[in-house]
Design an enzyme around this catalytic site. Structure first.
Site, PDB file in Angstrom:
ATOM      1  N   ARG A 120       3.717  25.450  -7.154  1.00 40.45           N
ATOM      2  CA  ARG A 120       3.920  26.869  -6.819  1.00 40.45           C
ATOM      3  C   ARG A 120       5.394  27.205  -6.611  1.00 40.45           C
ATOM      4  O   ARG A 120       5.799  28.342  -6.774  1.00 40.45           O
ATOM      5  CB  ARG A 120       3.220  27.186  -5.489  1.00 40.45           C
ATOM      6  CG  ARG A 120       1.721  27.072  -5.508  1.00 40.45           C
ATOM      7  CD  ARG A 120       1.238  27.399  -4.093  1.00 40.45           C
ATOM      8  NE  ARG A 120      -0.101  26.957  -3.840  1.00 40.45           N
ATOM      9  CZ  ARG A 120      -1.180  27.737  -3.920  1.00 40.45           C
ATOM     10  NH1 ARG A 120      -1.068  28.996  -4.256  1.00 40.45           N
ATOM     11  NH2 ARG A 120      -2.366  27.256  -3.642  1.00 40.45           N
ATOM     12  N   LYS A 125      -8.732  12.602  -5.164  1.00 38.69           N
ATOM     13  CA  LYS A 125      -9.677  12.629  -4.066  1.00 38.69           C
ATOM     14  C   LYS A 125      -9.031  13.275  -2.826  1.00 38.69           C
ATOM     15  O   LYS A 125      -7.811  13.261  -2.760  1.00 38.69           O
ATOM     16  CB  LYS A 125     -10.212  11.231  -3.728  1.00 38.69           C
ATOM     17  CG  LYS A 125      -9.106  10.228  -3.331  1.00 38.69           C
ATOM     18  CD  LYS A 125      -9.370   9.539  -2.034  1.00 38.69           C
ATOM     19  CE  LYS A 125      -8.849  10.201  -0.824  1.00 38.69           C
ATOM     20  NZ  LYS A 125      -7.524   9.796  -0.358  1.00 38.69           N
ATOM     21  N   HIS A 170      -8.664   5.919  -6.397  1.00 38.10           N
ATOM     22  CA  HIS A 170      -7.796   4.881  -6.982  1.00 38.10           C
ATOM     23  C   HIS A 170      -8.237   3.470  -6.589  1.00 38.10           C
ATOM     24  O   HIS A 170      -7.876   2.504  -7.247  1.00 38.10           O
ATOM     25  CB  HIS A 170      -6.316   5.141  -6.661  1.00 38.10           C
ATOM     26  CG  HIS A 170      -5.882   4.735  -5.284  1.00 38.10           C
ATOM     27  ND1 HIS A 170      -6.069   5.522  -4.190  1.00 38.10           N
ATOM     28  CD2 HIS A 170      -5.283   3.612  -4.831  1.00 38.10           C
ATOM     29  CE1 HIS A 170      -5.581   4.915  -3.125  1.00 38.10           C
ATOM     30  NE2 HIS A 170      -5.095   3.742  -3.485  1.00 38.10           N
ATOM     31  N   LYS A 227      -8.229  -0.713  -8.660  1.00 40.29           N
ATOM     32  CA  LYS A 227      -7.540  -1.934  -8.216  1.00 40.29           C
ATOM     33  C   LYS A 227      -8.194  -3.142  -8.881  1.00 40.29           C
ATOM     34  O   LYS A 227      -9.426  -3.229  -8.936  1.00 40.29           O
ATOM     35  CB  LYS A 227      -7.634  -2.074  -6.686  1.00 40.29           C
ATOM     36  CG  LYS A 227      -6.782  -1.070  -5.915  1.00 40.29           C
ATOM     37  CD  LYS A 227      -6.895  -1.309  -4.421  1.00 40.29           C
ATOM     38  CE  LYS A 227      -6.218  -0.203  -3.628  1.00 40.29           C
ATOM     39  NZ  LYS A 227      -4.767  -0.333  -3.513  1.00 40.29           N
ATOM     40  N   GLU A 269      -4.580  -0.137   7.723  1.00 39.91           N
ATOM     41  CA  GLU A 269      -3.222   0.131   7.217  1.00 39.91           C
ATOM     42  C   GLU A 269      -2.241  -0.020   8.360  1.00 39.91           C
ATOM     43  O   GLU A 269      -2.566   0.324   9.510  1.00 39.91           O
ATOM     44  CB  GLU A 269      -3.134   1.558   6.686  1.00 39.91           C
ATOM     45  CG  GLU A 269      -3.950   1.791   5.448  1.00 39.91           C
ATOM     46  CD  GLU A 269      -3.688   3.175   4.900  1.00 39.91           C
ATOM     47  OE1 GLU A 269      -2.676   3.350   4.214  1.00 39.91           O
ATOM     48  OE2 GLU A 269      -4.491   4.079   5.178  1.00 39.91           O
ATOM     49  N   ASP A 293     -10.301  11.059   4.185  1.00 44.74           N
ATOM     50  CA  ASP A 293      -9.195  10.411   3.478  1.00 44.74           C
ATOM     51  C   ASP A 293      -9.591   9.050   2.895  1.00 44.74           C
ATOM     52  O   ASP A 293      -9.198   8.720   1.778  1.00 44.74           O
ATOM     53  CB  ASP A 293      -8.007  10.244   4.439  1.00 44.74           C
ATOM     54  CG  ASP A 293      -6.724   9.853   3.729  1.00 44.74           C
ATOM     55  OD1 ASP A 293      -6.516  10.353   2.609  1.00 44.74           O
ATOM     56  OD2 ASP A 293      -5.939   9.060   4.274  1.00 44.74           O
ATOM     57  N   HIS A 301     -13.006   5.695  -0.624  1.00 44.27           N
ATOM     58  CA  HIS A 301     -12.634   4.297  -0.908  1.00 44.27           C
ATOM     59  C   HIS A 301     -13.658   3.310  -0.330  1.00 44.27           C
ATOM     60  O   HIS A 301     -14.126   2.409  -1.019  1.00 44.27           O
ATOM     61  CB  HIS A 301     -11.264   3.963  -0.320  1.00 44.27           C
ATOM     62  CG  HIS A 301     -10.147   4.847  -0.804  1.00 44.27           C
ATOM     63  ND1 HIS A 301     -10.137   5.425  -2.041  1.00 44.27           N
ATOM     64  CD2 HIS A 301      -8.988   5.243  -0.215  1.00 44.27           C
ATOM     65  CE1 HIS A 301      -9.024   6.124  -2.196  1.00 44.27           C
ATOM     66  NE2 HIS A 301      -8.316   6.038  -1.089  1.00 44.27           N
ATOM     67  N   LYS A 346      -5.376   3.930  10.484  1.00 40.90           N
ATOM     68  CA  LYS A 346      -3.932   3.962  10.197  1.00 40.90           C
ATOM     69  C   LYS A 346      -3.178   3.392  11.388  1.00 40.90           C
ATOM     70  O   LYS A 346      -3.693   3.380  12.511  1.00 40.90           O
ATOM     71  CB  LYS A 346      -3.493   5.407   9.993  1.00 40.90           C
ATOM     72  CG  LYS A 346      -3.995   5.979   8.691  1.00 40.90           C
ATOM     73  CD  LYS A 346      -2.912   6.792   8.016  1.00 40.90           C
ATOM     74  CE  LYS A 346      -3.325   7.285   6.666  1.00 40.90           C
ATOM     75  NZ  LYS A 346      -2.911   6.410   5.575  1.00 40.90           N
ATOM     76  N   LYS A 356      -1.670  -4.545   7.461  1.00 40.77           N
ATOM     77  CA  LYS A 356      -2.372  -3.975   6.310  1.00 40.77           C
ATOM     78  C   LYS A 356      -3.350  -5.013   5.785  1.00 40.77           C
ATOM     79  O   LYS A 356      -2.971  -6.169   5.531  1.00 40.77           O
ATOM     80  CB  LYS A 356      -1.379  -3.603   5.201  1.00 40.77           C
ATOM     81  CG  LYS A 356      -2.055  -2.959   3.998  1.00 40.77           C
ATOM     82  CD  LYS A 356      -1.031  -2.398   3.021  1.00 40.77           C
ATOM     83  CE  LYS A 356      -1.663  -1.853   1.752  1.00 40.77           C
ATOM     84  NZ  LYS A 356      -2.335  -0.577   1.880  1.00 40.77           N
TER      85      LYS A 356
HETATM   86  C1  BG6 Z   1      -4.993   7.211  -0.117  1.00 39.22           C
HETATM   87  C2  BG6 Z   1      -4.963   7.893   1.204  1.00 39.22           C
HETATM   88  O1  BG6 Z   1      -6.099   7.647  -0.872  1.00 39.22           O
HETATM   89  O2  BG6 Z   1      -5.073   5.807   0.062  1.00 39.22           O
HETATM   90  C3  BG6 Z   1      -3.810   7.365   2.041  1.00 39.22           C
HETATM   91  O3  BG6 Z   1      -4.817   9.284   1.029  1.00 39.22           O
HETATM   92  C4  BG6 Z   1      -3.847   5.866   2.146  1.00 39.22           C
HETATM   93  O4  BG6 Z   1      -3.828   7.931   3.345  1.00 39.22           O
HETATM   94  C5  BG6 Z   1      -3.973   5.269   0.752  1.00 39.22           C
HETATM   95  O5  BG6 Z   1      -2.650   5.431   2.778  1.00 39.22           O
HETATM   96  C6  BG6 Z   1      -4.161   3.769   0.818  1.00 39.22           C
HETATM   97  O6  BG6 Z   1      -4.072   3.275  -0.483  1.00 39.22           O
HETATM   98  P1  BG6 Z   1      -3.620   1.792  -0.759  1.00 39.22           P
HETATM   99  O7  BG6 Z   1      -3.758   1.645  -2.225  1.00 39.22           O
HETATM  100  O8  BG6 Z   1      -2.209   1.666  -0.254  1.00 39.22           O
HETATM  101  O9  BG6 Z   1      -4.556   0.928   0.026  1.00 39.22           O
END
Ligand code: BG6
Length: 495
Positions: free
Chosen positions: A66, A175, A205, A209, A243, A262, A267, A357, A362
């Site tokens: 935008r 997503k 995504h 992986k 994370e 999220d 996921h 989070k 991680k």
């Molecule tokens: C995203 C979320 O879809 O996935 C993020 O919006 C998150 O908040 C991320 O940090 C984590 O992805 P990955 O691939 O780093 O585990």
């Protein structure tokens, strides 16, 4: 000569839209180009595909947002994205190739005339451009999806494939697909008004992986696990995605999403489906998607009265001071849910899904915890007390691999037992093979029209249906919200 993107092997192409022996011309149109995802993931993924010569010979990237931005400022941002986040180092020649193909168009998503401007920029005039493929990537917050689809549809930028009236088009939805069940239903309906299901790519995504794709390979390329992959041998399953980063300046987005929208709704549920699904009839997209959907359909609805016991929600201390976060925000940044799959294979087996989070480490992994031995044969009480169940751990990231905990004799006079790990390390075993990033794999799949790693309409609807009581519980305050210290192991209360 550069490699063609489509080979004969790819002619699984549903609907035959992109069903050509070679694809030499494609345009990516990225909505939400000023956002984080475009800079961190999409442009670096396209850059890597360009370096690996996997993009069509004549590709263009039209970035759309935008804001009134100059192309130079956008390019500077994208370049820093590649420098910081790409798996291949920035190479001046490759980057120049990208620069030559990137443009920027300001589009007011709510104004129909803006889509005409975009159409002019894309130069869509039939029949000359029927060979060029257009991939619209909606990398905006989900609240903008409807208006963009409507704009694209009304302007004729997208048309249903079966009409054979325009150039081949596909739309990718980042997503989460909607905000809740109602918005997902409405969005699906609108999308089907302008496009066929085979043109819709609902992104998650995690499905791209390598280690997530490996779940099915592991299960169905090895005969020893299937017989013990059920309620008779497994006591419970834990799926964890922790994370160590916070919300990274995405306060406004995260306030809308929270941990449930999220990560949990998409996921984690997709990983669950891959762990729990039945063997598909084949590895064709529709067969795999059928089986994933059956798992979602079999999820036992969360009992609103049991939410207090089966769910933990929490927020990290300091979240309220993040930019873009309301001072009295009740958005959870951690969630843990115990759920059941009511089917023959899994009846009565708890699956515990946890994600958060700003935790210590991680770590995304699946732990399949096997039932204890039926009888302890070692006379010594303390040895029996020490016996631990077998645990098969599938490490999605980092330290990608698979390990199996077994009990073994501790060397010495006594009949003592110690737990040890049988371990497979992905990076050790495949040292020479660079892992493609999830977004690279998925963008290629979109181009090839392979929908295996994308959620089908009913998958997203079932997933929203399942998390609805959680979203309501957060809103009504029915589920208590705990706190945890940033950098810790998370809240103490767990289901
Ligand atoms: C995203 C979320 O879809 O996935 C993020 O919006 C998150 O908040 C991320 O940090 C984590 O992805 P990955 O691939 O780093 O585990």
């Amino acid at each position: 000569m550069e490699k063609p993107i489509i080979t004969k092997a790819d002619i699984h192409d549903i609907g035959g839209l992109f069903n050509k022996p070679e694809l030499h011309e494609a345009t990516f149109i990225i909505f939400g180009a000023t956002g984080d995802l475009t800079m961190r993931k999409l442009i670096p993924a396209l850059y890597n595909l360009c370096v690996d010569k996997l993009l069509p010979r004549d590709f263009k990237i039209v970035t759309v947002a935008r804001s009134n931005k100059s192309l130079d400022s956008m390019l500077a941002r994208f370049k820093s994205g590649v420098e910081r986040f790409s798996r291949n180092k920035l190479n001046d020649d490759c980057w120049q190739k990208m620069v030559d193909r990137i443009s920027y168009v300001q589009v007011d998503y709510d104004r129909q005339e803006s889509y005409e401007t975009l159409k002019n920029e894309l130069g869509i005039t039939l029949p000359e451009n029927a060979d060029r493929h257009y991939l619209f990537y909606l990398s905006t917050p989900p609240t903008s999806f409807q208006v963009i689809i409507d704009g694209l549809g009304k302007s004729g930028l997208v048309t249903p494939a079966h009409h054979k009236a325009g150039p081949p088009t596909r739309v990718v939805f980042e997503k989460p697909f909607g905000r809740d069940l109602q918005s997902a239903l409405a969005l699906n309906e609108l999308a089907h008004h302008y496009l066929d299901e085979e043109q819709l790519f609902r992104m998650d995504h995690y499905l791209g992986k390598e280690t997530v794709q490996n779940i099915l390979i592991f299960r169905f390329a090895n005969s020893i696990f299937e017989p013990i992959w059920n309620r008779r041998y497994i006591s419970h399953v834990r799926i964890t995605a922790f994370e160590n980063i916070g919300i990274e300046g995405r306060g406004a987005f995260y306030e809308e999403a929270g941990v449930i929208r999220d990560v949990l709704q998409n996921h984690l549920l997709q990983i669950l489906a891959l762990c729990a699904m039945e063997p598909p009839n084949s590895f064709d997209a529709e067969h795999i998607r059928d089986e994933r959907a059956k798992v979602f359909k079999a999820l036992r609805p969360l009992d609103p009265y049991a939410l207090r016991n089966d769910v933990s929600l929490a927020q990290y201390e300091g979240y309220l001071n993040e930019e873009g976060v309301a001072k009295d925000s009740k958005t959870p940044t951690y969630a843990s849910v115990k759920l059941f799959i009511d089917n023959w294979r899994w009846a009565g087996i708890p699956f515990v899904l946890s994600t958060g989070k700003n935790l210590k480490k991680k770590m995304t992994q699946i732990e399949i915890v096997y039932t204890p031995v039926p009888l302890c044969l070692f006379k010594e009480n303390d040895v029996c007390m020490k016996l631990e169940p077998n645990v098969l751990t599938i490490r999605i990231q980092p330290e990608e691999g698979i390990s199996l905990r077994i009990g073994t004799k501790t060397p010495g006079e006594k009949q003592d037992v110690s737990p040890v790990q049988l371990d497979f390390d992905f990076n050790q075993s495949f040292k020479e093979k660079a892992q493609q990033e999830a977004y690279e794999k998925l963008l290629l799949d979109c181009l090839r029209g392979n929908q295996t790693l994308f959620a089908r309409q009913e998958e997203v609807e079932h997933m929203w249906r399942f998390v609805a009581p959680l979203l309501e519980g957060v809103q009504s305050g029915q589920i208590p919200m705990g706190n945890y210290v940033a950098g810790s192991n998370g809240p103490e209360v767990k289901p």
